[in-house]
Design an enzyme around this catalytic site. Structure first.
Site, PDB file in Angstrom:
ATOM      1  N   HIS A 206     -20.992  11.631  21.635  1.00 13.60           N
ATOM      2  CA  HIS A 206     -20.048  10.681  22.234  1.00 13.60           C
ATOM      3  C   HIS A 206     -20.393   9.224  21.958  1.00 13.60           C
ATOM      4  CE1 HIS A 206     -23.191  10.365  25.264  1.00 13.60           C
ATOM      5  NE2 HIS A 206     -22.602   9.268  25.700  1.00 13.60           N
TER       6      HIS A 206
HETATM    7  C1  UD1 Z   1     -20.204   5.763  29.035  1.00 14.87           C
HETATM    8  C2  UD1 Z   1     -21.481   4.912  28.949  1.00 14.87           C
HETATM    9  C3  UD1 Z   1     -22.512   5.653  28.140  1.00 14.87           C
HETATM   10  C4  UD1 Z   1     -22.746   7.050  28.673  1.00 14.87           C
HETATM   11  C5  UD1 Z   1     -21.423   7.773  28.756  1.00 14.87           C
HETATM   12  C6  UD1 Z   1     -21.577   9.143  29.330  1.00 14.87           C
HETATM   13  C7  UD1 Z   1     -21.285   2.458  28.905  1.00 14.87           C
HETATM   14  C8  UD1 Z   1     -21.296   1.285  28.039  1.00 14.87           C
HETATM   15  N1  UD1 Z   1     -21.220   3.648  28.271  1.00 14.87           N
HETATM   16  O1  UD1 Z   1     -19.696   5.897  27.731  1.00 14.87           O
HETATM   17  O2  UD1 Z   1     -23.727   4.939  28.198  1.00 14.87           O
HETATM   18  O3  UD1 Z   1     -23.632   7.719  27.819  1.00 14.87           O
HETATM   19  O4  UD1 Z   1     -20.539   7.020  29.582  1.00 14.87           O
HETATM   20  O5  UD1 Z   1     -20.366   9.826  29.333  1.00 14.87           O
HETATM   21  O6  UD1 Z   1     -21.340   2.333  30.106  1.00 14.87           O
HETATM   22  N2  UD1 Z   1     -12.417   8.666  29.400  1.00 14.87           N
HETATM   23  C9  UD1 Z   1     -11.643   9.620  29.982  1.00 14.87           C
HETATM   24  N3  UD1 Z   1     -11.946  10.047  31.249  1.00 14.87           N
HETATM   25  C10 UD1 Z   1     -12.997   9.541  31.943  1.00 14.87           C
HETATM   26  C11 UD1 Z   1     -13.791   8.570  31.339  1.00 14.87           C
HETATM   27  C12 UD1 Z   1     -13.512   8.142  30.077  1.00 14.87           C
HETATM   28  O7  UD1 Z   1     -10.696  10.103  29.385  1.00 14.87           O
HETATM   29  O8  UD1 Z   1     -13.215   9.989  33.086  1.00 14.87           O
HETATM   30  C13 UD1 Z   1     -12.128   8.241  28.014  1.00 14.87           C
HETATM   31  C14 UD1 Z   1     -11.302   6.992  27.946  1.00 14.87           C
HETATM   32  O9  UD1 Z   1     -10.438   7.103  26.877  1.00 14.87           O
HETATM   33  C15 UD1 Z   1     -12.304   5.914  27.657  1.00 14.87           C
HETATM   34  C16 UD1 Z   1     -13.331   6.650  26.815  1.00 14.87           C
HETATM   35  O10 UD1 Z   1     -13.338   7.980  27.342  1.00 14.87           O
HETATM   36  O11 UD1 Z   1     -11.740   4.824  27.023  1.00 14.87           O
HETATM   37  C17 UD1 Z   1     -14.700   6.086  26.870  1.00 14.87           C
HETATM   38  O12 UD1 Z   1     -15.142   5.943  28.230  1.00 14.87           O
HETATM   39  P1  UD1 Z   1     -16.165   4.760  28.623  1.00 14.87           P
HETATM   40  O13 UD1 Z   1     -16.507   4.871  30.062  1.00 14.87           O
HETATM   41  O14 UD1 Z   1     -15.647   3.469  28.115  1.00 14.87           O
HETATM   42  O15 UD1 Z   1     -17.428   5.039  27.761  1.00 14.87           O
HETATM   43  P2  UD1 Z   1     -18.188   6.386  27.466  1.00 14.87           P
HETATM   44  O16 UD1 Z   1     -18.057   6.670  26.031  1.00 14.87           O
HETATM   45  O17 UD1 Z   1     -17.829   7.458  28.439  1.00 14.87           O
END
Ligand code: UD1
Length: 363
Positions: A206
């Site tokens: 991820h």
């Molecule tokens: C975040 C953390 C990362 C951690 C990871 C674990 C930061 C900078 N990054 O990254 O350190 O390893 O979480 O999962 O804090 N999304 C969903 N549903 C959710 C959450 C996210 O669909 O419940 C999708 C959205 O499209 C979003 C993307 O995932 O834009 C990324 O989510 P985001 O929280 O920005 O970063 P992670 O890649 O999850």
């Protein structure tokens, strides 16, 4: 009565806060407040963990959701400032290295509320990684730095942190792992995917550096299909990665790669503990595989958790396809011996509660 506010928000936070919350429950004179930033919001990324770990319903939900780094960080700051002004905690506990961790620490510190950082001191020395920025800022500001291993202490000392702020407590995620391992029976896996114990590989991916660019993700999935021809690759897909795979039109469940939805803690623990090899770019999973004695190949150029290489089952293999395949074959033929670092013993949360108790006593 003193008030401690615990901050959770993203998936890897819940398994770290849970044992700390539990250990502090038994200390008299403390009121605990759980604040959920909502950085992750899907049931499978957040809600399920609150229930599995027996955490209380958060007293505050900030509902920040997804967004750019600035947007997400700013929303946590605005919401958490309000919570702090209303509840006036005496200490804020933050864990890990996600945006919510850094944002809450900045807010608390500016309000004159000390922050305690669980999992302090880890460094990848790679500032292109958003988490590295979060770690540096959080550790610069937090007053109580609770570290998992000696390398973390050394990093903090090298940055000029006063030794009396550093407390080596061990790995709190391992507390959760040991607590739940007896419940993580293999039947949980068999109900979801058709594999046999120790005859499959687990993959998680991820990191933006691996999944956001199409050519990188394509190269990675090609390697996984080559590995999948040797041993099934079970791949619970993070939503960030799922979106990219959908854009690429990546066919589900082909060539020995079995895609699943993200899993809850118990299902995932039963998956990893029965795996032959773990392939991952996650930080937490490098630690969990070491604690489980399962060989792990880290699909990154660096790690903030070198202890899992030096004293565990991890090897940082990078992202070059030939290197991944060579290391995979080597690990299949001769797996690294299981080893577990000192203080990864299931009692880190008790040491954290002791350090917090001592910190909060009038000096
Ligand atoms: C975040 C953390 C990362 C951690 C990871 C674990 C930061 C900078 N990054 O990254 O350190 O390893 O979480 O999962 O804090 N999304 C969903 N549903 C959710 C959450 C996210 O669909 O419940 C999708 C959205 O499209 C979003 C993307 O995932 O834009 C990324 O989510 P985001 O929280 O920005 O970063 P992670 O890649 O999850």
């Amino acid at each position: 009565m003193k008030t401690i506010a615990h901050v959770v928000g993203a998936r890897p936070n819940f398994m770290k806060i849970a044992p700390v919350f539990e250990a502090l429950r038994r200390r008299p004179g403390l009121r605990q407040l759980l604040v959920n930033t909502g950085q992750h919001y899907d049931e499978a990324m957040a809600g399920i963990f609150l229930r599995e770990f027996g955490l209380p319903q958060p007293e505050r939900d900030l509902d920040v959701g997804s967004g750019s780094h600035a947007v997400q960080t700013a929303k946590v700051m605005i919401g958490f400032e309000q919570v702090c002004l209303e509840t006036r905690p005496d200490l804020v506990v933050v864990v890990g290295d996600v945006n919510s961790t850094m944002a809450a620490t900045i807010v608390a510190t500016k309000l004159g509320i000390p922050a305690a950082h669980v999992e302090a001191g880890l460094r990848s020395n790679d500032r292109t990684m958003p988490e590295e920025i979060n770690r540096i800022v959080t550790d610069r500001l937090a007053e109580l730095l609770l570290t998992p291993s000696a390398d973390a202490d050394a990093n903090l000392l090298a940055e000029g942190v006063a030794p009396d702020r550093i407390h080596r407590v061990g790995n709190v995620m391992v507390d959760t792992l040991f607590r739940f391992l007896p419940q993580a029976k293999f039947e949980r896996v068999r109900d979801r995917v058709r594999v046999e114990p120790k005859r499959y590989v687990v993959l998680t991916l991820h990191r933006p550096s691996n999944v956001d660019e199409r050519h990188r993700l394509t190269a990675m999935m090609n390697v996984m299909q080559t590995i999948g021809a040797r041993l099934p690759v079970v791949f619970p897909v993070h939503p960030r990665t799922r979106a990219r795979l959908d854009e690429m039109g990546f066919a589900a469940n082909g060539h020995g790669v079995l895609l699943t939805e993200p899993m809850g803690y118990l299902d995932f623990l039963s998956l990893t503990s029965n795996a032959r090899i773990v392939l991952t770019d996650s930080g937490g999973l490098q630690e969990e595989s070491t604690a489980l004695g399962v060989p792990c190949l880290t699909l990154r150029e660096n790690t903030e958790r070198p202890i899992t290489v030096i004293e565990g089952t991890n090897r940082v293999v990078g992202t070059d396809p030939a290197a991944i395949l060579a290391a995979f074959d080597e690990f299949m033929a001769s797996p690294p011996p299981p080893r577990c670092p000192a203080l990864w013993d299931g009692r880190a949360a008790i040491r954290i509660a002791d350090a917090i108790d001592a910190f909060m006593k009038p000096r």
